[in-house]
Design an enzyme around this catalytic site. Structure first.
Site, PDB file in Angstrom:
ATOM      1  N   ASN A 252       0.822  -1.219   0.000  1.00 17.08           N
ATOM      2  CA  ASN A 252       0.000   0.000   0.000  1.00 17.08           C
ATOM      3  C   ASN A 252       0.861   1.277   0.000  1.00 17.08           C
ATOM      4  OD1 ASN A 252      -2.412  -1.564   0.123  1.00 17.08           O
ATOM      5  ND2 ASN A 252      -1.942  -1.953   2.254  1.00 17.08           N
TER       6      ASN A 252
ATOM      7  N   ASP B 294       3.207   3.394   4.355  1.00 15.61           N
ATOM      8  CA  ASP B 294       4.587   3.482   4.851  1.00 15.61           C
ATOM      9  C   ASP B 294       5.276   4.716   4.267  1.00 15.61           C
ATOM     10  OD1 ASP B 294       4.540   0.791   6.134  1.00 15.61           O
ATOM     11  OD2 ASP B 294       4.326   0.119   4.069  1.00 15.61           O
TER      12      ASP B 294
ATOM     13  N   TYR C 162      -9.950  -0.548   1.231  1.00 15.41           N
ATOM     14  CA  TYR C 162      -9.371  -1.850   0.915  1.00 15.41           C
ATOM     15  C   TYR C 162     -10.412  -2.691   0.181  1.00 15.41           C
ATOM     16  CZ  TYR C 162      -5.848  -0.440   4.314  1.00 15.41           C
ATOM     17  OH  TYR C 162      -4.868   0.252   4.975  1.00 15.41           O
TER      18      TYR C 162
ATOM     19  N   GLN D  26       0.008  14.044  -2.475  1.00 11.92           N
ATOM     20  CA  GLN D  26      -0.533  14.135  -1.106  1.00 11.92           C
ATOM     21  C   GLN D  26      -1.269  15.446  -0.887  1.00 11.92           C
ATOM     22  OE1 GLN D  26       2.684  13.377   1.684  1.00 11.92           O
ATOM     23  NE2 GLN D  26       1.780  11.402   2.189  1.00 11.92           N
TER      24      GLN D  26
ATOM     25  N   ARG E  71      -8.767   5.012   4.923  1.00 10.42           N
ATOM     26  CA  ARG E  71      -8.294   3.700   5.379  1.00 10.42           C
ATOM     27  C   ARG E  71      -6.920   3.840   6.048  1.00 10.42           C
ATOM     28  NH1 ARG E  71      -6.473   0.931  -0.438  1.00 10.42           N
ATOM     29  NH2 ARG E  71      -4.245   1.431  -0.194  1.00 10.42           N
ATOM     30  N   GLY E  72      -6.436   2.734   6.584  1.00 11.59           N
ATOM     31  CA  GLY E  72      -5.054   2.667   7.075  1.00 11.59           C
ATOM     32  C   GLY E  72      -4.763   3.686   8.164  1.00 11.59           C
ATOM     33  N   GLU E  73      -3.795   4.545   7.874  1.00 14.56           N
ATOM     34  CA  GLU E  73      -3.326   5.455   8.916  1.00 14.56           C
ATOM     35  C   GLU E  73      -3.306   6.901   8.447  1.00 14.56           C
ATOM     36  OE1 GLU E  73       0.763   5.828  11.499  1.00 14.56           O
ATOM     37  OE2 GLU E  73      -0.150   3.878  11.257  1.00 14.56           O
TER      38      GLU E  73
HETATM   39  O1  TRH Z   1      -2.282   2.885   1.652  1.00 12.53           O
HETATM   40  P1  TRH Z   1      -2.720   2.542   3.015  1.00 12.53           P
HETATM   41  O2  TRH Z   1      -3.660   1.435   3.094  1.00 12.53           O
HETATM   42  O3  TRH Z   1      -1.471   2.241   3.894  1.00 12.53           O
HETATM   43  C1  TRH Z   1      -1.469   1.193   4.857  1.00 12.53           C
HETATM   44  C2  TRH Z   1      -1.612   1.724   6.233  1.00 12.53           C
HETATM   45  O4  TRH Z   1      -0.725   2.760   6.547  1.00 12.53           O
HETATM   46  C3  TRH Z   1      -1.418   0.601   7.223  1.00 12.53           C
HETATM   47  O5  TRH Z   1      -1.527   1.063   8.533  1.00 12.53           O
HETATM   48  C4  TRH Z   1      -0.067  -0.003   6.975  1.00 12.53           C
HETATM   49  O6  TRH Z   1       0.229  -0.972   7.897  1.00 12.53           O
HETATM   50  C5  TRH Z   1      -0.064  -0.554   5.574  1.00 12.53           C
HETATM   51  O7  TRH Z   1      -0.282   0.506   4.659  1.00 12.53           O
HETATM   52  C6  TRH Z   1       1.210  -1.263   5.217  1.00 12.53           C
HETATM   53  O8  TRH Z   1      -3.427   3.835   3.697  1.00 12.53           O
HETATM   54  P2  TRH Z   1      -2.848   5.189   4.286  1.00 12.53           P
HETATM   55  O9  TRH Z   1      -2.116   4.962   5.532  1.00 12.53           O
HETATM   56  O10 TRH Z   1      -3.998   6.077   4.341  1.00 12.53           O
HETATM   57  O11 TRH Z   1      -1.846   5.754   3.198  1.00 12.53           O
HETATM   58  C7  TRH Z   1      -2.264   6.273   1.981  1.00 12.53           C
HETATM   59  C8  TRH Z   1      -1.354   7.405   1.542  1.00 12.53           C
HETATM   60  O12 TRH Z   1      -1.620   7.725   0.181  1.00 12.53           O
HETATM   61  C9  TRH Z   1      -1.580   8.680   2.334  1.00 12.53           C
HETATM   62  O13 TRH Z   1      -0.341   9.332   2.554  1.00 12.53           O
HETATM   63  C10 TRH Z   1      -2.440   9.534   1.403  1.00 12.53           C
HETATM   64  C11 TRH Z   1      -1.880   9.122   0.078  1.00 12.53           C
HETATM   65  N1  TRH Z   1      -2.731   9.344  -1.091  1.00 12.53           N
HETATM   66  C12 TRH Z   1      -2.297  10.267  -2.024  1.00 12.53           C
HETATM   67  O14 TRH Z   1      -1.263  10.906  -1.868  1.00 12.53           O
HETATM   68  N2  TRH Z   1      -3.061  10.457  -3.146  1.00 12.53           N
HETATM   69  C13 TRH Z   1      -4.234   9.791  -3.358  1.00 12.53           C
HETATM   70  O15 TRH Z   1      -4.876  10.012  -4.408  1.00 12.53           O
HETATM   71  C14 TRH Z   1      -4.666   8.861  -2.360  1.00 12.53           C
HETATM   72  C15 TRH Z   1      -5.975   8.116  -2.567  1.00 12.53           C
HETATM   73  C16 TRH Z   1      -3.892   8.656  -1.254  1.00 12.53           C
END
Ligand code: TRH
Length: 397
Positions: free
Chosen positions: A36, A39, A217, A274, A290-292
């Site tokens: 994902n 990280d 997810y 971001q 989702r996630g963090e």
């Molecule tokens: O992608 P994730 O599901 O990441 C996950 C979680 O962090 C989880 O806790 C961890 O253990 C696992 O990965 C390995 O969701 P998260 O945390 O929201 O991260 C998504 C990142 O993507 C966040 O920094 C926002 C960014 N993002 C963009 O920059 N542009 C976009 O269009 C979208 C949809 C997200």
């Protein structure tokens, strides 16, 4: 006069100032992209904030530059070393190059540092402050573990566990300086919001339309939610992001190109940087995250949200969802009139998807917006993550 201006620049959002000796500290941040975007999402956000607000000299080691590029489009994934937004980005390769370790070394989410690098840390006259940056959780045990030292079994090094969190005594969450003001100014400018959405090809709202972003997810009952919205009495425009599980559901239903079904209009946006993703969260009436990191950004957007926790074996993520909701709803006060508990349970597959339409209807009153606003105001109480980390490290250098 000059000095006064300078010290002001280092006034922190929380109530401390970094001592001058800790300015220009050299930081090595290590990011192993397990899966994902979370990280690298958190690592990149932290790197940028440390450099911009604490004059940290940051070197970010990442083992998957292709994933990194998705949320930082200016990155060149074909290059092993580059400067991006004032950060030195290095590909984390094996064998690891011989480099002088930073004053602070952060391993994100327990990624294991190269053995040769750890030896080099121990060889420094003054060993670096070594941080293991852990995952975010609202669970009560977090405060008791935050900041605990763990001496290396063989080398003269100590690693500290640093836990993000929602309450004083934890590391807090990343909140860039001036973020709330920027967000509020953006949200208060209706024409600017419309112009921004138009730049993403999101059409002007039809009357009464709710704008909702979806980042989930594959386990989330997206199809059932789209059915509920299509059959509902109020128009909904749902936005997904290219290359995500939700975008796949949209495509399977022929909705990718701005398609309609009953009260539902749906479209897939590109995967955004971001900062642009933040702006979309600010524009939307509701955000499914989702996630963090997206979870925290949705809280900072001060809009109603639905969180899908990263699914873990044995439903371990259920405790995380329940712990967060307990804190979140604890701020609700009497008469808030909206309770997202059922909706979050269905969304996380803790309850059957049949209850989805009713669960959605139960929390779409104005009370949830009030709750989201109040919670966003409380979020900075523990201090922000980058500031807390900078302070923690400065005290140990
Ligand atoms: O992608 P994730 O599901 O990441 C996950 C979680 O962090 C989880 O806790 C961890 O253990 C696992 O990965 C390995 O969701 P998260 O945390 O929201 O991260 C998504 C990142 O993507 C966040 O920094 C926002 C960014 N993002 C963009 O920059 N542009 C976009 O269009 C979208 C949809 C997200």
């Amino acid at each position: 006069m000059k000095d006064e201006g300078k010290s002001k620049a280092f006034e922190l959002t929380s109530s401390f100032r970094l001592p001058p000796s800790s300015l220009f500290m050299r930081w090595d941040l290590f990011c192993n992209v397990v899966d994902n975007f979370g990280d690298i999402g958190l690592s990149w956000r932290l790197a940028r904030q440390l450099a911009a607000e604490y004059r940290a000299v940051v070197r970010l080691w990442v083992d998957d530059l292709a994933t990194f590029k998705r949320l930082a489009p200016a990155l060149d994934p074909g290059v092993d070393g580059q400067s991006l937004g004032g950060i030195e980005v290095r590909r984390w390769i094996t064998p690891f190059p011989a480099v002088e370790p930073g004053d602070v070394v952060v391993e994100t989410f327990g990624c294991e540092l190269p053995a040769s690098y750890v030896e080099a840390m121990a060889a420094r006259a003054r060993p670096p402050v070594w941080i293991n940056l852990e995952s975010l959780s609202a669970e009560p045990w977090v405060g008791g573990c935050h900041g605990l030292p763990s001496p290396h079994p063989r080398l003269p090094l100590t690693k500290f566990f640093f836990f993000p969190g929602f309450v004083p005594g934890t590391g807090g969450v990343p909140i860039e300086r001036g973020l709330a003001e920027r967000r509020l100014a953006f949200q208060s400018d209706a024409d600017g919001v419309a112009r921004y959405l138009a730049s993403l090809d999101v059409p002007s709202r039809v009357q009464g339309e709710r704008l909702v972003s979806l980042f989930c997810y594959p386990q989330a009952p997206v199809a059932a939610l789209l059915d509920a919205w299509a059959a509902g009495g109020r128009p909904v425009r749902a936005l997904a992001f290219a290359g995500t599980a939700t975008a796949d559901v949209f495509a399977a239903r022929g909705l990718s190109g701005g398609g309609h079904g009953g009260a539902l209009a749906a479209q897939v946006l590109p995967f955004l940087s971001q900062d642009d993703y933040d702006r979309v969260l600010w524009c939307c009436d509701w955000n499914f995250v989702r996630g963090e990191d997206s979870f925290v950004r949705a809280q900072l957007a001060a809009r109603p949200l639905v969180w899908q926790a990263y699914p873990q074996a044995g439903d371990a993520h259920r405790l995380k969802v329940e712990a967060f909701l307990a804190r979140y709803l604890g701020h609700a006060g009497p008469g808030i009139g909206a309770n997202p508990t059922k909706l979050w349970a269905v969304w996380n597959s803790f309850a059957p998807a049949e209850g989805l339409a009713a669960a959605w209807a139960a929390c779409t009153g104005p009370g949830y917006l009030e709750l989201a606003l109040r919670w966003q105001q409380r979020l900075p109480e523990p201090g922000d993550l980058a500031g807390n980390l900078a302070k923690f490290c400065a005290e140990r250098l």
